[in-house]
Design a protein around this motif. Structure first.
Motif, PDB file in Angstrom:
ATOM      1  N   GLU A 345       0.814  -1.115   0.025  1.00 15.55           N
ATOM      2  CA  GLU A 345       0.004  -0.063   0.121  1.00 15.55           C
ATOM      3  C   GLU A 345       0.950   1.329  -0.004  1.00 15.55           C
ATOM      4  OE1 GLU A 345      -2.755  -3.323   1.511  1.00 15.55           O
ATOM      5  OE2 GLU A 345      -0.626  -2.614   1.445  1.00 15.55           O
ATOM      6  N   ASN A 346       2.050   1.156   0.713  1.00 16.90           N
ATOM      7  CA  ASN A 346       2.749   2.362   0.542  1.00 16.90           C
ATOM      8  C   ASN A 346       3.834   2.583  -0.685  1.00 16.90           C
ATOM      9  OD1 ASN A 346       2.332   3.006   3.270  1.00 16.90           O
ATOM     10  ND2 ASN A 346       3.859   1.663   4.164  1.00 16.90           N
ATOM     11  N   GLN A 347       3.976   1.356  -1.378  1.00 15.38           N
ATOM     12  CA  GLN A 347       4.424   1.455  -2.811  1.00 15.38           C
ATOM     13  C   GLN A 347       3.513   1.842  -3.820  1.00 15.38           C
ATOM     14  OE1 GLN A 347       8.117   0.439  -2.721  1.00 15.38           O
ATOM     15  NE2 GLN A 347       7.360   1.008  -0.907  1.00 15.38           N
ATOM     16  N   GLU A 348       2.338   1.467  -3.821  1.00 16.44           N
ATOM     17  CA  GLU A 348       1.556   1.750  -4.996  1.00 16.44           C
ATOM     18  C   GLU A 348       1.023   3.261  -5.061  1.00 16.44           C
ATOM     19  OE1 GLU A 348      -2.232  -0.525  -4.787  1.00 16.44           O
ATOM     20  OE2 GLU A 348      -2.638   0.291  -2.665  1.00 16.44           O
ATOM     21  N   LYS A 349       1.379   3.894  -4.085  1.00 18.24           N
ATOM     22  CA  LYS A 349       1.032   5.350  -4.048  1.00 18.24           C
ATOM     23  C   LYS A 349       2.252   6.100  -4.970  1.00 18.24           C
ATOM     24  CE  LYS A 349      -0.549   5.824   0.638  1.00 18.24           C
ATOM     25  NZ  LYS A 349      -0.231   6.241   1.928  1.00 18.24           N
ATOM     26  N   MET A 350       3.363   5.496  -5.040  1.00 16.34           N
ATOM     27  CA  MET A 350       4.352   5.982  -5.706  1.00 16.34           C
ATOM     28  C   MET A 350       4.275   5.394  -7.243  1.00 16.34           C
ATOM     29  SD  MET A 350       7.823   5.689  -3.593  1.00 16.34           S
ATOM     30  CE  MET A 350       7.875   3.851  -2.885  1.00 16.34           C
ATOM     31  N   LEU A 351       3.633   4.307  -7.359  1.00 13.75           N
ATOM     32  CA  LEU A 351       3.444   3.688  -8.752  1.00 13.75           C
ATOM     33  C   LEU A 351       2.357   4.408  -9.278  1.00 13.75           C
ATOM     34  CD1 LEU A 351       3.921   1.160 -10.647  1.00 13.75           C
ATOM     35  CD2 LEU A 351       1.876   0.110  -9.479  1.00 13.75           C
ATOM     36  N   LEU A 352       1.184   4.800  -8.765  1.00 13.39           N
ATOM     37  CA  LEU A 352       0.188   5.742  -9.320  1.00 13.39           C
ATOM     38  C   LEU A 352       0.739   6.922  -9.756  1.00 13.39           C
ATOM     39  CD1 LEU A 352      -2.946   4.275  -7.255  1.00 13.39           C
ATOM     40  CD2 LEU A 352      -2.257   3.629  -9.659  1.00 13.39           C
ATOM     41  N   SER A 353       1.542   7.650  -8.997  1.00 12.72           N
ATOM     42  CA  SER A 353       1.998   8.794  -9.227  1.00 12.72           C
ATOM     43  C   SER A 353       2.784   8.857 -10.387  1.00 12.72           C
ATOM     44  CB  SER A 353       2.775   9.524  -8.078  1.00 12.72           C
ATOM     45  OG  SER A 353       3.385  10.601  -8.347  1.00 12.72           O
TER      46      SER A 353
END
Length: 358
Positions: A345-353
């Motif tokens: 969940e912390n990584q996917e924020k960066m992925l979507l950005s």
């Protein structure tokens, strides 16, 4: 919806990283198509995004890669459109994606799961020269680029002048309760490949009282079976094969400790951050881990296990014995903290950005 065409050379079933990436993008309203290959042993897939698997004539080696890359290029030629994004996973899918991105002038994203040209299986062989040539040619041209560890990102920057985003392969947060099972056992989960410390681990089991369970399949299985028989450990070392994810989570959660003993067989292994390490932590199971820098940093920073000094059976026994002596509850608070922080969940924020900025 903008379509993202994702490609890998595996059969899609057990690739956790690619599945998480595709699921995150699908939930963000991208139209995802994942392309791989189908083997005789491949299980049926039920995913929230579209999948397509080639049935190839060749299963390994140069002819496999040649056939796959040709088939992928032809497939992309028929389905790729001007508003698509291409996502290539690892160097073995990059060439057809690069060619199609240039042909249609569409964005290409590259996810390097490992240092492909530094894999132990190709070191010193002619195939390494081929992969190195492709790497030298293609990697410096990658504008949209992410990878799995800081050490690998630094290596790409030092060698090619490109600094990929680091998206670590954490599991999703499961909030599983801390458990210590009545029957103690050691667990190794993952592929049965060279360089995983498995033969040394089996030798160490001669002086360890509790059993070892090995969950996974791979080309090293026959050597492992032979070593188990040679040392008369059939009743102490149990091969479970590939397990359904739900069953594997329960076995991991109930284990006394998990094993991640990757060996330094080149830069690809040295800088790796294997899935199993974070799966153990998410299941709140302490880890006996290798001294390799990325793995050691996680275990020591969060104090979730012990590190071996080398891969001698003596030191493996020493590490296992320390965890058994401390007891699983000794690591509980640290595992609880790490299991909340080291999550997808912390990584996917960066992925979507990352994708929104393309």
């Amino acid at each position: 919806m903008k379509q993202i065409i994702v490609s890998v050379t595996n059969d899609l079933v057990n690739d956790q990283r690619v599945h998480k990436v595709c699921t995150t993008l699908t939930q963000a309203n991208y139209d995802v198509l994942l392309i791989g290959r189908k083997l005789k042993t491949s299980k049926n897939l039920k995913r929230d995004y579209k999948t397509y698997r080639f049935q190839l004539l060749f299963k390994k080696g140069f002819l496999f890669y040649a056939e796959y890359n040709l088939r992928l290029f032809i497939k992309l030629l028929f389905i790729a459109k001007k508003n698509n994004i291409l996502l290539s996973n690892d160097l073995d899918t990059l060439l057809p994606n690069f060619m199609m991105s240039k042909l249609l002038q569409i964005p290409l994203v590259f996810d390097s799961h490992e240092l492909f040209s530094e894999l132990p299986s190709i070191r010193g062989r002619y195939s390494q020269k081929v992969w190195r040539f492709l790497e030298n040619w293609l990697v410096p041209k990658q504008k949209y680029f992410f990878t799995v560890s800081g050490s690998i990102a630094n290596w790409f920057y030092e060698n090619y002048g490109v600094k990929p985003l680091v998206l670590k392969n954490f599991p999703r947060y499961k909030n599983t309760p801390f458990k210590e099972a009545q029957h103690k056992y050691i667990l190794y989960q993952g592929s049965l490949n060279k360089g995983r410390g498995l033969l040394a681990l089996i030798k160490a089991m001669q002086t360890i009282e509790i059993p070892l369970k090995i969950a996974g399949e791979g080309p090293y299985k026959s050597k492992i079976e032979k070593k188990i028989i040679e040392l008369k450990l059939e009743n102490k070392v149990l091969l479970l094969g590939n397990l359904d994810p739900e069953k594997l989570v329960l076995i991991t959660q109930n284990a006394t400790l998990g094993i991640s003993l990757e060996e330094d067989l080149g830069l690809s292994y040295r800088y790796s951050l294997p899935n199993k390490l974070f799966d153990y932590i998410q299941a709140k199971t302490p880890v006996l881990a290798t001294y390799l820098p990325e793995i050691k940093n996680v275990v020591e920073s969060y104090k979730v296990g012990e590190i071996i000094e080398d891969h001698s059976p003596k030191n493996i026994v020493k590490g296992i014995s320390k965890i058994l002596e401390n007891g699983k509850y000794y690591y509980q608070l640290n595992l609880e903290e790490a299991s909340k922080e080291l999550i997808w969940e912390n990584q996917e924020k960066m992925l979507l950005s990352f994708f929104r900025n393309i």
